[in-house]
Design an enzyme around this catalytic site. Structure first.
Site, PDB file in Angstrom:
ATOM      1  N   VAL A   8       0.394  -2.921   6.957  1.00 34.09           N
ATOM      2  CA  VAL A   8      -1.001  -3.330   6.372  1.00 34.09           C
ATOM      3  C   VAL A   8      -2.238  -2.724   6.687  1.00 34.09           C
ATOM      4  CG1 VAL A   8       0.071  -5.812   6.331  1.00 34.09           C
ATOM      5  CG2 VAL A   8      -0.954  -4.924   8.451  1.00 34.09           C
TER       6      VAL A   8
ATOM      7  N   GLY B 177       0.797  -1.299  -0.105  1.00 35.32           N
ATOM      8  CA  GLY B 177      -0.184  -0.058  -0.090  1.00 35.32           C
ATOM      9  C   GLY B 177       0.808   1.165  -0.006  1.00 35.32           C
TER      10      GLY B 177
ATOM     11  N   HIS C  85       4.560  28.019 -20.632  1.00 35.55           N
ATOM     12  CA  HIS C  85       5.029  26.939 -21.323  1.00 35.55           C
ATOM     13  C   HIS C  85       6.630  27.253 -21.046  1.00 35.55           C
ATOM     14  CE1 HIS C  85       6.815  24.627 -24.439  1.00 35.55           C
ATOM     15  NE2 HIS C  85       7.694  25.337 -24.828  1.00 35.55           N
TER      16      HIS C  85
END
Ligand code: FAD
Ligand code: NAD
Length: 478
Positions: free
Chosen positions: A276, A189, A450
């Site tokens: 967990v 996870g 940009h």
């Protein structure tokens, strides 16, 4: 005589300290009770997030990323002498950031007039709070309103009991004084991937055992697939569909036995991290006669407005339902403070960003394509590869993509998914767009500077209508 306050907050993690500060800003008298002590034995505010969570893990992630990328310098035309790891120095950096931020919360409390109490807070029947101080003495605070913000703790599994030596949880895994040669992790996870990345970059051979067959099931499927490939290339050996049976000490390390495809296999490692999941933390919090109820998973039961079943008692953050994320708790804390002051704000639970701070980072908000398909909702999707983004190429960091999904009829954005450098920053643009109810076309009509990574968000939005400029669109649309 007992001290009395408009609001007593129990827990000074992100959810609790945000609630306390906002309530004080709104003119209420506020106390905040927290039990955490730092390494120096002094109060250390900020909860899991600042002490043993978000902040120390990001300090290690950022430093280890810089360390790992020095290997790529030669390809960029940079010559450097060998870069060496000084783990004690890295840990000192991490600890100094934690110290700065936890003491910063203390200064914010002082500046805003929030009174801190060191000790364990318990809600008595009604809305008074008992504080049990480290020396065992007790004090009762009289409160008009109480906000419970006691957070969460790591889940435990019988197959790998944490001994804080060879088998550790996330807190222990932030404190290694040597880089483990072989590191095992149970759980692929968020914590498994973030801390696995840290130690792999510092040189550990990392094996991650994950129970599920599917990698990152909550993320966009394509992004999860690309991320798995990328992490594997970085040296994380992620074994899916494994069932950990037991673990035992052997020599200086740990041997973990697990089942995969009904076949028993074993993994030998020097350190094992158990990651967990986390469980809500409410130990010593509720007097037997308090009217606050827990749900079947142990979370404090609340409604959408974070009201518990007891009048004038609210609960926020990891201790209540919803994703266990610092920013979710912060917004709940602010919402509750403002509601007590008479305003009517709400938290938009459909617009909570998720970020995994690996490299490339993974970030998303809203729904995935697979969720929309399962719900039978018609949608359009546009995606743009960072491999065609000038800024990403200029920084030699062009792995990843942006995907935007929008409603097939209204074009309203339903989800945005990013894999790439600074995905954690890019996702904020998506959250803003979704909070304002923007369509993909709206984003496409906006000018982006940009060269920036943000242009990939713009191009993905244009791509929803088949108009991306730096990609050959599958369908040409007018
Ligand atoms: P907490 O932060 O757990 O704070 C609760 C506080 O209450 C603690 O100080 C606790 O000691 C205290 N307390 C508990 N009971 C009592 C009592 N009875 N009396 C007095 N005090 C009490 N989230 C993110 O959004 N981004 C990240 O990058 C991120 N990284 C993480 C990394 C790791 C390794 C871990 C473990 C977690 C991470 N999280 C992250 C999750 C995040 O830390 C939590 O979601 C967040 O801290 C929850 O905030 P909270 O205020 O609800 O609870
Ligand atoms: P998680 O829920 O993200 O992952 C736990 C993983 O362990 C899951 O994939 C699960 O299938 C697996 N698992 C469970 N039992 C297992 C077993 N017996 N054997 C093998 N695999 C098993 O939990 P986590 O990584 O422990 O993190 C806890 C929470 O902390 C997260 O859910 C998140 O809310 C928060 N957190 C957030 C961040 C962030 O926002 N970047 C970072 C760290 C932690």
């Amino acid at each position: 005589m007992s001290d009395s306050y408009d609001i007593v907050v129990i827990g000074a993690g992100p959810a609790g300290y945000h609630a306390a500060i906002r309530a004080a800003q709104l003119g209420m008298s506020v106390a905040c009770v927290d039990k955490t002590l730092g390494a120096n034995g002094e109060a250390s505010l900020g909860g899991t997030c600042l002490n043993v969570g978000c902040i120390p893990s990001k300090a290690l992630l950022d430093v280890s990323h810089r360390f790992a990328t020095t290997k790529d310098f030669a390809a960029l035309g940079l010559k450097v002498a060998d870069v060496e790891l000084d783990l004690a120095g890295v840990q000192a950096h991490k600890d100094s950031v934690v110290q700065k931020l936890t003491s910063g919360v203390g200064m914010l409390f002082k500046g805003n007039g929030v009174t801190p109490y060191q000790g364990v807070g318990s809600l008595l029947p009604g809305s008074d709070v008992k504080v049990t101080k480290p020396d065992g003495s007790e004090e009762t605070l009289v409160a008009k309103h109480v906000i419970l913000a006691t957070g969460s703790e790591p889940m435990r599994i019988g197959a790998a009991p944490v001994d804080n030596d060879r088998i550790v949880d996330s807190t222990g895994a932030l404190e290694f004084t040597e880089v483990p040669k072989r590191l095992g992790i149970i759980g692929a996870g968020i914590i498994g991937l973030e801390l696995g990345s840290v130690w792999a970059r510092f040189g550990s051979e990392v094996v991650v055992l994950e129970a599920l067959e599917k990698f990152l099931p909550s993320a966009d499927e394509r992004i999860a697939r690309d991320a798995l490939r990328s992490f594997t290339k970085q040296g994380l050996d992620i074994r899916l569909g494994t069932r950990v049976l037991h673990s035992e000490n052997y020599g200086d390390g740990v041997r973990v036995t697990y089942l995969v495809n009904d076949e028993e296999q074993s993994l030998e490692c020097d350190k094992l991290i158990v990651a967990v999941g986390r469980a809500p933390y409410t130990a010593q919090l509720l007097d037997d006669d308090s009217a606050v109820n827990l749900d079947e998973r142990g979370f404090i039961f609340v409604n959408e407005q974070c009201e518990t079943d007891a009048s004038d008692v609210y609960a926020v953050g990891d201790a209540v339902r919803g994703p266990m994320l610092a920013h979710k708790g912060m917004e709940e804390g602010v919402m509750v403070a403002e509601r007590i002051a008479g305003a009517k704000p709400s938290v938009n639970y459909d617009c909570i960003p998720s970020v995994i701070y690996t490299h490339p980072e993974i970030a998303w908000v809203g729904q995935t394509e697979q969720e929309l398909r399962e719900n039978g909702q018609d949608y359009k999707a546009g995606s743009f590869s960072l491999g065609a983004n000038g800024r990403a190429l200029a920084s030699a960091d062009a792995e990843g993509m942006v995907k935007i999904v929008s409603d097939a009829d209204s074009d309203r954005i339903l989800g945005v998914h990013v894999l790439g450098p600074q995905a954690s920053e890019l996702i904020a643009q998506a959250v803003i767009a979704m909070e304002f109810g923007a369509t993909a076309e709206d984003l496409g009509l906006i000018m982006f500077a940009h060269p920036t990574l943000s242009e990939a968000v713009h191009e993905a939005a244009l791509g929803v209508a088949g108009h991306a400029i730096h990609a050959v669109n599958r369908q040409r649309r007018k």
